[in-house]
Design a protein around this motif. Structure first.
Motif, PDB file in Angstrom:
ATOM      1  N   ARG A  96       0.858  -1.188   0.000  1.00  0.00           N
ATOM      2  CA  ARG A  96       0.000   0.000   0.000  1.00  0.00           C
ATOM      3  C   ARG A  96       0.896   1.240   0.000  1.00  0.00           C
ATOM      4  NH1 ARG A  96      -5.276   0.804   3.662  1.00  0.00           N
ATOM      5  NH2 ARG A  96      -6.018  -0.551   1.998  1.00  0.00           N
ATOM      6  N   GLN A 127      -2.620   5.161  -3.657  1.00  0.00           N
ATOM      7  CA  GLN A 127      -3.613   6.196  -3.364  1.00  0.00           C
ATOM      8  C   GLN A 127      -2.973   7.573  -3.345  1.00  0.00           C
ATOM      9  OE1 GLN A 127      -6.169   5.397   0.029  1.00  0.00           O
ATOM     10  NE2 GLN A 127      -5.889   3.186  -0.179  1.00  0.00           N
ATOM     11  N   LYS A 129      -2.703  11.193  -1.967  1.00  0.00           N
ATOM     12  CA  LYS A 129      -3.029  11.817  -0.690  1.00  0.00           C
ATOM     13  C   LYS A 129      -2.297  13.145  -0.552  1.00  0.00           C
ATOM     14  CE  LYS A 129      -5.340   8.288   1.272  1.00  0.00           C
ATOM     15  NZ  LYS A 129      -6.708   8.371   1.814  1.00  0.00           N
ATOM     16  N   ASP A 133      -1.572  13.840   5.095  1.00  0.00           N
ATOM     17  CA  ASP A 133      -2.231  12.537   5.206  1.00  0.00           C
ATOM     18  C   ASP A 133      -1.256  11.403   4.907  1.00  0.00           C
ATOM     19  OD1 ASP A 133      -4.690  13.723   5.832  1.00  0.00           O
ATOM     20  OD2 ASP A 133      -5.145  14.031   3.715  1.00  0.00           O
ATOM     21  N   ARG A 136       0.727  11.037   8.137  1.00  0.00           N
ATOM     22  CA  ARG A 136      -0.128  10.412   9.152  1.00  0.00           C
ATOM     23  C   ARG A 136      -0.335   8.936   8.844  1.00  0.00           C
ATOM     24  NH1 ARG A 136      -4.566  13.144   8.339  1.00  0.00           N
ATOM     25  NH2 ARG A 136      -3.847  14.922   9.556  1.00  0.00           N
ATOM     26  N   GLY A 137      -0.529   8.609   7.566  1.00  0.00           N
ATOM     27  CA  GLY A 137      -0.764   7.224   7.176  1.00  0.00           C
ATOM     28  C   GLY A 137       0.417   6.318   7.466  1.00  0.00           C
ATOM     29  N   ASP A 140       0.643   5.903  11.409  1.00  0.00           N
ATOM     30  CA  ASP A 140      -0.344   5.028  12.057  1.00  0.00           C
ATOM     31  C   ASP A 140      -0.450   3.649  11.416  1.00  0.00           C
ATOM     32  OD1 ASP A 140      -1.970   5.262   9.775  1.00  0.00           O
ATOM     33  OD2 ASP A 140      -3.275   6.777  10.668  1.00  0.00           O
ATOM     34  N   SER A 142      -1.342   2.906   8.309  1.00  0.00           N
ATOM     35  CA  SER A 142      -2.360   2.754   7.266  1.00  0.00           C
ATOM     36  C   SER A 142      -1.745   2.448   5.913  1.00  0.00           C
ATOM     37  CB  SER A 142      -3.202   4.038   7.153  1.00  0.00           C
ATOM     38  OG  SER A 142      -3.858   4.312   8.359  1.00  0.00           O
ATOM     39  N   THR A 143      -0.473   2.789   5.743  1.00  0.00           N
ATOM     40  CA  THR A 143       0.215   2.528   4.488  1.00  0.00           C
ATOM     41  C   THR A 143       1.613   2.004   4.776  1.00  0.00           C
ATOM     42  OG1 THR A 143       0.896   3.504   2.371  1.00  0.00           O
ATOM     43  CG2 THR A 143       1.089   4.894   4.316  1.00  0.00           C
ATOM     44  N   ASP A 144       2.148   1.220   3.857  1.00  0.00           N
ATOM     45  CA  ASP A 144       3.495   0.679   4.027  1.00  0.00           C
ATOM     46  C   ASP A 144       4.552   1.757   3.800  1.00  0.00           C
ATOM     47  OD1 ASP A 144       2.793  -2.136   4.426  1.00  0.00           O
ATOM     48  OD2 ASP A 144       2.127  -2.071   2.341  1.00  0.00           O
TER      49      ASP A 144
END
Length: 298
Positions: A96, A127, A129, A133, A136-137, A140, A142-144
């Motif tokens: 991701r 994605q 962004k 973001d 942040r991703g 946290d 949310s993304t590799d």
């Protein structure tokens, strides 16, 4: 209820063998040890699993039911081992990526095409962004990995530089600004701009710069790609600030002039963001190596 996977595998070996002794041999256990573990398994399920006699063993109805489930469980365990064995290599896995507009539309498609063609077992979720973001991703989980341009303020992340991004002003040939060698952002605000869609990282960045000047960015039309932006500029609809990579490429087939922006933020470092490089799956690390080795040309 607590039982070991090794006991389930032993039970399968015995169920598929004519005798407990041969099943124990397949599990590399003595008959006495195998018998004790089967008795313990029967105690866990509180039911008899095997009939034992001089001719060998035979499954009880409960034993047949357990055999069915045990085979399913061990098959899933084998799948899991196989999947994570591949996961540690660069030949399989799911990646991701959160990235800025330029990365998503300009150079990542070409890089990913070659990367994925060599790795049929890898899939990618890419994605677009905003920079905040993306940071942040990655933080946290949310993304590799994240790809951004410009200064990075992200404690707890590894920042891996891999290329340089330069922003230029694109104008149609014959435009009053086409003969200029350098221009400031403020000098461009007297003209209508062609911009990317709302939510794009570049448009958000430019709006921030215009706001710092106390000016107004007059957008005549917003589009979804740099190619579409360049076509509008070529047609004389307006001017636009775009990455040099996009401008140089599209100026080969379109009537465009590129003017240098005399702004400190016009040259931006492209960076890959990760939480911990060594902890990433092999496929993600391989993609990062590819990006660092194949620096996008601008």
């Amino acid at each position: 209820m607590h039982f070991a996977l090794a006991d389930l595998r032993l039970f399968i070996h015995i169920a598929e063998s004519p005798s407990l002794t041969q099943g124990a041999r397949r599990a590399h256990l003595s008959p006495a040890a195998a018998s004790a573990r089967i008795k313990a398994l029967e105690g866990q399920f509180d039911t008899r699993l095997l009939y034992r006699d001089s001719r060998g063993v035979e499954l009880t109805p409960a034993g047949h039911k357990l055999l069915q489930h045990a085979r399913l469980i061990m098959r899933q365990v084998d799948y899991l081992k196989s999947e994570f064995t591949e996961y540690g290599t660069d030949q399989a896995g799911h990646i991701r990526i959160f990235a800025n507009t330029t990365a998503v539309t300009e150079f990542l498609p070409e890089v990913l095409a070659g990367f994925l063609a060599q790795r049929p077992g890898v899939t990618v979720d890419l994605q677009e962004k905003l920079s905040r973001d993306i940071v942040r991703g990655v933080l946290d989980g949310s993304t590799d990995m994240g790809i951004i341009a410009g200064p990075v303020r992200a404690e707890g992340l590894q920042v891996l530089h891999f290329s340089t991004d330069r922003l230029l002003l694109a104008v149609p040939l014959g435009h009053p600004l086409a003969a200029e060698k350098k221009l400031t952002l403020r000098q461009t605000l007297a003209y209508q701009h062609i911009g990317l869609h709302d939510g794009s990282t570049l448009l958000s960045f430019l709006r921030d710069q215009v706001e710092r000047l106390g000016g107004t960015l007059s957008l005549r039309i917003q589009l979804s790609s740099f190619e579409a932006v360049c076509r509008m500029i070529e047609a004389g609809v307006g001017i636009g600030i775009i990455p040099e990579s996009a401008g140089r490429r599209h100026s080969r087939t379109m009537q465009l002039a590129m003017v240098e922006l005399d702004e400190p933020w016009a040259v931006r470092e492209r960076s890959i963001l990760v939480r911990e490089l060594d902890a990433l799956p092999g496929s993600v690390r391989a993609l990062i190596t590819t990006l660092q080795g194949d620096e996008p040309q601008i």
